[in-house]
Design a protein around this motif. Sequence first.
Motif, short mmCIF file in Angstrom:
data_model
loop_
_atom_site.label_atom_id
_atom_site.label_comp_id
_atom_site.label_asym_id
_atom_site.label_seq_id
_atom_site.Cartn_x
_atom_site.Cartn_y
_atom_site.Cartn_z
N MET A 110 0.02 -46.65 -7.41
CA MET A 110 0.67 -46.18 -8.63
C MET A 110 0.79 -44.65 -8.66
SD MET A 110 -0.63 -46.42 -12.51
CE MET A 110 0.18 -45.50 -13.75
N TRP A 111 -0.32 -43.99 -8.28
CA TRP A 111 -0.30 -42.52 -8.29
C TRP A 111 0.71 -41.97 -7.29
CZ3 TRP A 111 -1.78 -40.21 -12.31
CH2 TRP A 111 -2.83 -40.71 -13.08
N ALA A 112 0.87 -42.75 -6.20
CA ALA A 112 1.85 -42.34 -5.20
C ALA A 112 3.26 -42.36 -5.81
CB ALA A 112 1.79 -43.25 -3.98
N ARG A 113 3.54 -43.42 -6.60
CA ARG A 113 4.86 -43.52 -7.25
C ARG A 113 5.09 -42.37 -8.22
NH1 ARG A 113 5.52 -49.91 -8.80
NH2 ARG A 113 5.77 -50.70 -6.68
N VAL A 114 4.03 -42.09 -8.97
CA VAL A 114 4.14 -40.97 -9.94
C VAL A 114 4.41 -39.67 -9.19
CG1 VAL A 114 2.88 -39.57 -11.59
CG2 VAL A 114 2.73 -42.07 -11.69
N GLY A 115 3.67 -39.50 -8.08
CA GLY A 115 3.84 -38.27 -7.30
C GLY A 115 5.25 -38.16 -6.75
N VAL A 116 5.76 -39.28 -6.25
CA VAL A 116 7.13 -39.27 -5.69
C VAL A 116 8.14 -38.97 -6.80
CG1 VAL A 116 8.93 -40.74 -4.70
CG2 VAL A 116 6.63 -40.74 -3.72
N SER A 117 7.90 -39.59 -7.97
CA SER A 117 8.82 -39.36 -9.09
C SER A 117 8.85 -37.89 -9.49
CB SER A 117 8.40 -40.21 -10.30
OG SER A 117 8.45 -41.56 -9.96
N ILE A 118 7.64 -37.31 -9.56
CA ILE A 118 7.57 -35.88 -9.93
C ILE A 118 8.27 -35.03 -8.88
CG2 ILE A 118 5.99 -33.93 -10.20
CD1 ILE A 118 4.02 -35.90 -11.52
N LEU A 119 8.02 -35.39 -7.61
CA LEU A 119 8.65 -34.63 -6.53
C LEU A 119 10.16 -34.74 -6.60
CD1 LEU A 119 7.69 -32.95 -4.14
CD2 LEU A 119 7.92 -34.97 -2.70
N LEU A 120 10.64 -35.97 -6.87
CA LEU A 120 12.08 -36.16 -6.99
C LEU A 120 12.66 -35.35 -8.14
CD1 LEU A 120 12.65 -39.96 -6.26
CD2 LEU A 120 13.66 -38.02 -5.07
N ALA A 121 11.93 -35.39 -9.26
CA ALA A 121 12.40 -34.63 -10.42
C ALA A 121 12.49 -33.14 -10.10
CB ALA A 121 11.46 -34.86 -11.60
N ILE A 122 11.45 -32.65 -9.40
CA ILE A 122 11.46 -31.23 -9.03
C ILE A 122 12.64 -30.93 -8.10
CG2 ILE A 122 10.22 -29.48 -7.69
CD1 ILE A 122 7.61 -30.69 -8.81
N LEU A 123 12.86 -31.86 -7.15
CA LEU A 123 13.96 -31.66 -6.22
C LEU A 123 15.31 -31.65 -6.95
CD1 LEU A 123 12.91 -33.80 -3.12
CD2 LEU A 123 13.38 -31.34 -3.18
N VAL A 124 15.46 -32.58 -7.89
CA VAL A 124 16.72 -32.65 -8.65
C VAL A 124 16.91 -31.37 -9.46
CG1 VAL A 124 17.87 -33.81 -10.57
CG2 VAL A 124 16.83 -35.15 -8.76
N LEU A 125 15.81 -30.92 -10.10
CA LEU A 125 15.90 -29.68 -10.89
C LEU A 125 16.25 -28.50 -10.00
CD1 LEU A 125 12.93 -29.96 -13.42
CD2 LEU A 125 15.36 -29.79 -13.95
N ALA A 126 15.58 -28.43 -8.83
CA ALA A 126 15.83 -27.32 -7.91
C ALA A 126 17.27 -27.36 -7.42
CB ALA A 126 14.86 -27.38 -6.74
N ALA A 127 17.74 -28.57 -7.11
CA ALA A 127 19.12 -28.69 -6.63
C ALA A 127 20.10 -28.29 -7.72
CB ALA A 127 19.39 -30.13 -6.18
N SER A 128 19.81 -28.70 -8.96
CA SER A 128 20.69 -28.34 -10.08
C SER A 128 20.71 -26.83 -10.28
CB SER A 128 20.21 -29.02 -11.37
OG SER A 128 20.20 -30.41 -11.20
N ALA A 129 19.49 -26.24 -10.23
CA ALA A 129 19.42 -24.78 -10.40
C ALA A 129 20.17 -24.09 -9.27
CB ALA A 129 17.96 -24.34 -10.44
N GLY A 130 19.98 -24.63 -8.06
CA GLY A 130 20.67 -24.04 -6.91
C GLY A 130 22.17 -24.14 -7.04
#
Lengths: 415, 414
Positions: free
Chosen positions: B1-21
């Motif tokens: 479960m924690w792995a899923r949460v971690g992946v989700s957070i990572l994905l969110a960060i990546l999406v945010l970074a891509a949007s900002a970029g």
Amino acid sequence: MKRSIPWRAFFLLVLLAISVQGCLGTGNNSNQNFKQVNTSNGQTLQVNTSDQALFKGKIYFTQGHVLLLIDGSRNVHTLTPRNQDVRDPAVSPDGKRIAFIVRYKYSSDLVYMPVQGGPVRILASGTGHFFQNNNNFTQDNYIWYAQPAWSENSSTLIFLSDLQKYYDWANYPYGDLGGDFDQSLFLDMQVFSVPLNNPPPRSVIENSGIVAYANFGDGGDRDPGYRPHHPYEIIYTHYTYDSSRSNQVIQLFMEDPTMIVKHPEKHYHPGDPGGGYDPGIAITPPNVQNLQPAFSPTGNSIAYIRRIDPTHMGLYVMPVPENITGDPNNKDVEQKALQPYKQSSLIVQGQFVSQPIWSPDGKQIAYLSYNNNTFDIWLANVSADAKTGAYKMQGNPVQLTSGGVDGDSRPFWAP
Amino acid sequence: MWARVGVSILLAILVLAASAGYYYYANFAAPVSNITGQTVTRVHDDNNPNQVRDTASTGNILSGRRINILLLGSDTDEKFQGGYLAQTDIVVTIDPTTKSVGMLSIPRDTWLNAADGKGMMKLDQVYFYGGPALSEATIHQDFGIYIDYYAWVGLNGFIKVINTAGGVDIDVLHPITDDLYPDDTGNSRNAYAYKRLYLAPGPQHLDGPTALEYVRSRHADLVGDFGRSARQQQVLNQLKTKLNNPDIIGKLSELAQDLNGYVKTDMQLTDVFKLMNLARTVDQNKINRLILDTNYSRVENLQTPSGTQSVVVLNCDKVRQKIAQMFNLGDNAVCNTGIGSSGTPTVTSVSQLSLSSNLSGEVNVNNNTWQTAKQLPKISTMSLNGGSKDLFGIRSLLDLMLLVVFESPAALQT
């Protein structure tokens, strides 16, 4: 030990804050009720409906160069269409007509219409075209008109125009003024008059309708107006330069509007500072820039704007100098004309204060003030001291509009 | 479960970074890369006498030998579909070793011999027919001044910037009347391209077009350019106040878009930054200014195949001497405008060409968006003279525009 509140000092500070606030023209409107109105001009306008902003009559002004009026009930009416560029409304003293300027890209028209609305009639058209003269220089015969003002009997309008821009300087009868005059256009706006009935063509107005001259290249005249109850006196702002020809001088002038027409033998000096007979007489000194005069309804006082320093302007009221327009080139009369200016009293000041107009009963002055990045109409209640006659403000100024009105268009206050 | 949460957070960060970029790329890097780093294909024979630009070795525009920059200001009227005339033609020369600055203003109507065999024409037409490359080559050929860089500004950019800033509110000092104001920023119906002005005096709001009229009119003051300077200072003060307001950060991308298409230069963004920092601090009184006005020229009506033209003919004896001093050219200063000593052209006129037959007005745009994107963060961390930051270099590009519109570094020092 707990100290007692110095309530006297606190009370004095509050009073001081209120009085300073009044002087700065930044009256508190936190408890005032501004309502949004529909002006159909694509811009927003709010009007103060509180009792503090009560006034009598109708105030005409433009926003986005659409003609609007606010009545005493604080209702706003739109008088001209959005696609028309309108400026400088002026209601006739008989209350029947409203004159104003319709502006186009290269020219403007002086027009009027019934005060309740209706067909617009052109009194003087500025239309023209560009052409190339014999020397292949581009010229045009377009004309500007601006700032109409009615005579007291509603029969005549004075206004600004560059109608004499092709004045024949080469054949100026009173001496050679030099090549600059011969070859350059006289673009400075001067004061002209036109009768309401059977207005002549503009070629006739150009020559026989001239009322007040400008100095060549110095900026021209502005803000013309008749003195109430004195049909042979007008006032205007006169832009010129000092003798070094490097410093702008802006003074209020008074004049007999019939002087030029009735006395052509006096050898006037259109455009030529310092030469010939000057029909106008200065009522403010040359070392202070004063502009935008407005006679009180009694004709005994003048509200005007003074540039105090580069960041402050003031609205002042001064008495009118008497018996000066009949002999304007007499040195003693010139000195006499400047005396009432010394009795000027400051009503309100701020960064930008402009376009004062009196209420028909003389108890209020409306003006434009700059707050929150917009120019809006403010009201100041004024009264004259029983002994000295000097005007002062009663209470604080009150903001009437919010959202911005046009600063380059002269408002008008009708009964 | 924690792995899923971690992946989700990572994905969110990546999406945010891509949007900002993407936001950063679309709103700043792309417009700025359209403005800076333009590539000019030099006209044949327009060779650098110093062979190699010193910046290639030092990386600093203001180190090494003297540099000359051609400032061009154009109307952007819709009637000129094939290109733009250059109404402003100023050569700025900077000697980095002595920090001396010179400005040579050449009248737009100067009748001269365009480079690359294009024949006789007015200087403002040279830009129309051949863009900055032909303008640079013509200045080099006719005056001996090699142009290292150019900067071009379209006046509509200034209008857009003023409008984005919300207009300016000023006290118009006196009535402004002008029957010969150049009508070059709108869709004019006037074949002679003049507009009539009448601005009322007193406090008022000026939108972009009106503000430009107020600062540009040359016929509205008895005191000539002194009066014009006073008007310009008023507008600049207001504009700078608005541009210095923290609220403007929210409009930075809009300002970048305003400049996009209306400012072009072959300098890199870092070069513009350094140049504008110099312009902000240079002592106005020490700038060597030379305007080729009636002291150095005369106006003539010239019969050309396309009709009579009013042109400016330079007095080359005077001009050559002054140019030699200002640009330290010695015997290399020339004044070969194609006008003989008798005052008649010695080169064939090109005036029969139609204004729609643009020869080579296009500039090859360097596809350097990523290069620009890398420069922007660097610029944003550098301080302007005065201490404030230049976010994404927008402030320096704005100042470059003001320098050309107002034709003076004083515009940057208000």
